[in-house]
Design an enzyme around this catalytic site. Structure first.
Site, PDB file in Angstrom:
ATOM      1  N   CYS A  89       0.837  -1.199   0.000  1.00  0.00           N
ATOM      2  CA  CYS A  89       0.000   0.000   0.000  1.00  0.00           C
ATOM      3  C   CYS A  89       0.879   1.259   0.000  1.00  0.00           C
ATOM      4  CB  CYS A  89      -0.987  -0.034   1.163  1.00  0.00           C
ATOM      5  SG  CYS A  89      -2.405   1.061   0.914  1.00  0.00           S
ATOM      6  N   HIS A 175      -3.786  -5.261   0.468  1.00  0.00           N
ATOM      7  CA  HIS A 175      -3.283  -5.750   1.759  1.00  0.00           C
ATOM      8  C   HIS A 175      -3.494  -7.253   1.888  1.00  0.00           C
ATOM      9  CE1 HIS A 175      -2.333  -1.980   3.869  1.00  0.00           C
ATOM     10  NE2 HIS A 175      -3.331  -1.461   3.190  1.00  0.00           N
ATOM     11  N   GLU A 177      -1.632  -9.123   3.664  1.00  0.00           N
ATOM     12  CA  GLU A 177      -1.079  -9.511   4.973  1.00  0.00           C
ATOM     13  C   GLU A 177      -2.039  -9.322   6.130  1.00  0.00           C
ATOM     14  OE1 GLU A 177      -0.966  -5.177   5.480  1.00  0.00           O
ATOM     15  OE2 GLU A 177      -0.979  -6.559   3.796  1.00  0.00           O
TER      16      GLU A 177
END
Length: 235
Positions: A89, A175, A177
Site C-alpha cells: 500500500c 493488503h 497480509e
C-alpha cells in the site's frame, strides 16, 4: 546465521500480520522500525537482507509529514542496489515515488474485499496464488507504473494494484497480509474516521473479513513464500 528482515511500520496495527509466520519459517529474524522511533530509517539501508515497507493512512505527497522524505531516500538507496524490497500500500507508493513516479489521489476510496484481475505476467508470478481470491483493499491513492516495472494486477476500481522489478522488488497496492480474525478489529477502530467519511459500514467489512479471511490468509502466505524462494542472492 539467520537472515534479517527490517520492517518499516507507520501505524502499529498495520503490521506484518499473516506474513510474519512465513518470514520466520524462511529463516528471517524480524525487526520493526516504527515512525517516531529514534532508529526509524537510520543506519545502512542495504544492510538488511530484506526490507518491507508497510501501509499507513497518509499520502506520499503529504508535506505535513517530513519523515516521508527521509524514508523515500532510504528506500531509494535500497532500490538502487537491487536488494529485496517489498512495499505494501503506502509502501508500494513509496517505491514508485522513490523511482521518480507520480503518486496521486484516485478520487475514490477503495475499501473492502474483492478479487484481482491478474495480468499475464501476474499469472506466472507469485501472485498466481491469489487467483480468484478476494483480497483486502484499503487506499485512496495510486501510482504511475515505474519505468521497467512489470504490471501484475488490477481491480475493478483501480488499474494499478501490483508491480515487480526483476525478482527482488515487489509492490502491492492491496493488503494480503492483514489478519482478518479478531485482530481485524484494530483496523476498524484505527481507521474509524476514514470509514465514516467514506460511508463504509464496519459491520459489512467485519462480515466480509470472516467470509474471505481464511482463504486469503492461506493464499497470501503461499504467495509470500514463493516470492521469498525466488529472491536473487546478494552478489
Amino acid at each position: 546465521m539467520n537472515k534479517t528482515a527490517l520492517i518499516l511500520r507507520h501505524v502499529h496495527f498495520e503490521d506484518l500480520g499473516s506474513f510474519a509466520e512465513p518470514l520466520t519459517a524462511s529463516g528471517y529474524t524480524i525487526r520493526y522500525s516504527d515512525v517516531g522511533d529514534m532508529d526509524f530509517c537510520k543506519g545502512d539501508p542495504c544492510s538488511p537482507d530484506l526490507l518491507i515497507i508497510l501501509g499507513g493512512p497518509i499520502g506520499v505527497y503529504d508535506g505535513a509529514y517530513p519523515f516521508l522524505g527521509t524514508e523515500m531516500d532510504f528506500v531509494r538507496a535500497r532500490l538502487s542496489a537491487g536488494l529485496p524490497t517489498l512495499g505494501i500500500c503506502l509502501g508500494a507508493q513509496l517505491i514508485a515515488a522513490a523511482l521518480g513516479e507520480r503518486v496521486f489521489p484516485t478520487g475514490i476510496k477503495e475499501i473492502g474485499f474483492s478479487k484481482l484481475a491478474l495480468t499475464e505476467a501476474g499469472r506466472s508470478s507469485p501472485l498466481r496464488r491469489l487467483k480468484d481470491v478476494a483480497v483486502l483493499h484499503w487506499h485512496g491513492d495510486t501510482y504511475s507504473l515505474p519505468l521497467g516495472a512489470v504490471d501484475l494486477a488490477s481491480s475493478d476500481l483501480v488499474e494499478q494494484q501490483a508491480f515487480s522489478i526483476g525478482s527482488n522488488i515487489l509492490g502491492l497496492q492491496f493488503h494480503p497480509e492483514a489478519e482478518t480474525d479478531k485482530r481485524f478489529e484494530r483496523w476498524l477502530v484505527g481507521h474509524a474516521v476514514e470509514l465514516a467519511t467514506a460511508k463504509v459500514n464496519p459491520s459489512s467489512l467485519r462480515q466480509d473479513a470472516r467470509k474471505y479471511g481464511p482463504r486469503l490468509r492461506e493464499a497470501a502466505r503461499l504467495m509470500l513464500r514463493d516470492w521469498l524462494d525466488g529472491l536473487e542472492a546478494r552478489s
